[in-house]
Design a protein around this motif. Sequence first.
Motif, PDB file in Angstrom:
ATOM      1  N   GLU A  12       0.551  16.826  25.237  1.00  0.00           N
ATOM      2  CA  GLU A  12       1.640  17.293  24.380  1.00  0.00           C
ATOM      3  C   GLU A  12       1.629  16.686  22.988  1.00  0.00           C
ATOM      4  O   GLU A  12       2.006  17.307  22.012  1.00  0.00           O
ATOM      5  CB  GLU A  12       2.985  16.996  25.054  1.00  0.00           C
ATOM      6  CG  GLU A  12       3.387  18.099  26.007  1.00  0.00           C
ATOM      7  CD  GLU A  12       4.603  17.716  26.819  1.00  0.00           C
ATOM      8  OE1 GLU A  12       5.289  16.748  26.437  1.00  0.00           O
ATOM      9  OE2 GLU A  12       4.844  18.394  27.835  1.00  0.00           O
ATOM     10  N   GLN A  13       1.222  15.418  22.897  1.00  0.00           N
ATOM     11  CA  GLN A  13       1.281  14.768  21.595  1.00  0.00           C
ATOM     12  C   GLN A  13      -0.081  14.463  20.978  1.00  0.00           C
ATOM     13  O   GLN A  13      -0.189  13.625  20.091  1.00  0.00           O
ATOM     14  CB  GLN A  13       2.085  13.461  21.731  1.00  0.00           C
ATOM     15  CG  GLN A  13       3.572  13.709  21.627  1.00  0.00           C
ATOM     16  CD  GLN A  13       4.348  12.816  22.547  1.00  0.00           C
ATOM     17  OE1 GLN A  13       4.018  11.638  22.693  1.00  0.00           O
ATOM     18  NE2 GLN A  13       5.352  13.370  23.199  1.00  0.00           N
ATOM     19  N   LEU A  14      -1.094  15.131  21.483  1.00  0.00           N
ATOM     20  CA  LEU A  14      -2.428  14.885  20.904  1.00  0.00           C
ATOM     21  C   LEU A  14      -3.208  16.186  20.762  1.00  0.00           C
ATOM     22  O   LEU A  14      -3.543  16.841  21.749  1.00  0.00           O
ATOM     23  CB  LEU A  14      -3.231  13.893  21.767  1.00  0.00           C
ATOM     24  CG  LEU A  14      -4.616  13.560  21.237  1.00  0.00           C
ATOM     25  CD1 LEU A  14      -4.562  12.959  19.828  1.00  0.00           C
ATOM     26  CD2 LEU A  14      -5.333  12.595  22.185  1.00  0.00           C
TER      27      LEU A  14
END
Length: 334
Positions: free
Chosen positions: A207-209
């Motif tokens: 989700e965050q990469l």
Amino acid sequence: MSAAVGIALTGSGSATPSRTVSNDELSLWLDTSDGWIRSRTGIAARRVATLEDSLESLASQAAREAMDQAGWTPDQVELILLATSSPEDLFGSAPAVQAALGATNAVAFDLTAACSGFLFALITGAQYIRAGTYRRVLVVGADMLSRWVDWQDRRTCVLFGDGAGAMAMEAAPHGWEGLLAMAMETDGRRRHCLTLSHHTTPQNLHEQLQAGSGGFGSITMDGQEVYKFAVQQVPLVLTRVLQQAGITPEQLDWLLLHQANERILAAVAQRLGIPASKVLSNLQHYGNTSAATIPLMLHGAVSTGGIQPGHLIASSGFGAGLSWGAALLRWGVT
Ligand code: UT7
């Protein structure tokens, strides 16, 4: 402080794929003609790498020939510079050349400066000799742009061909100088004129990469802009190196330019007042082989006896970057 070491240019070599593609063959699938290509560029045919060919083997063949002509054994080579924009390994193809030659005492690395690559590599190698770091350097220019052109784009694919060329360069006997003057320039503001860019697509790892992946596209060129740049800058940089060395154009034996277009060769020669008989060209047979054009042409002229030991050669490379440069060379040792 001791005087800088002189340079001697003592060997040349070249290698090309065996498959020739004529202009007529191109018109089997492209809206082009032999008449258009010849009259706009001077190119009649080019060599194209097939699946049996490899850049590393062409580069190694050319390098071996230059090394043999210089009379060196593989263990005497100290530096191998491979100028290429089309390596078979993005980490560098030069170590493969080192291995193929058995040059176990050499350090080998790639240098990328597109069609100026050979000239930039020659100047770079010369610095190591002048500084006393290395005594024997192989400079190789090799490209297979057939792998990177869009074969449906008639504005670019008709221009390029594949090949490799090499030069052996060494510390000179006392008093000899084979590299009389040099200059290198780039203008990154105009890099969009000729590119082979990476196309990055997002890859969601979590989700965050978000990382990027992708690959290289094909060559795009604003031919007219590159043409104008070449006929403007090449005479200027050549004039600068001639002035540096106190040599007049009349004293030159040969003009050895990057082989991109016959009209560029003629315009540069005319600007400098150099007669057509002193302009080296093999465009008709090989087209534009990028980093290989200068050493491929040099080796051809050395092999046929055109270039003789002691001859004075003004050389200039130019291309993507935009990059350009010049060197004033004295061939061999007399
Ligand atoms: O090594 C890197 C350095 N690269 C160079 O030095 C390349 C420098 N540039 C050149 O050599 C020339 O600009 C080219 C050879 C690439 C092009 O020649 P040009 O005289 O500048 O032609 P152009 O681009 O102005 O095109 C003229 C016409 C166009 O048609 P329209 O628009 O006038 O109808 C092109 O679509 O020629 C057309 N054309 C072709 N026609 C047949 C372009 N390529 C072709 C082709 N066959 N292969």
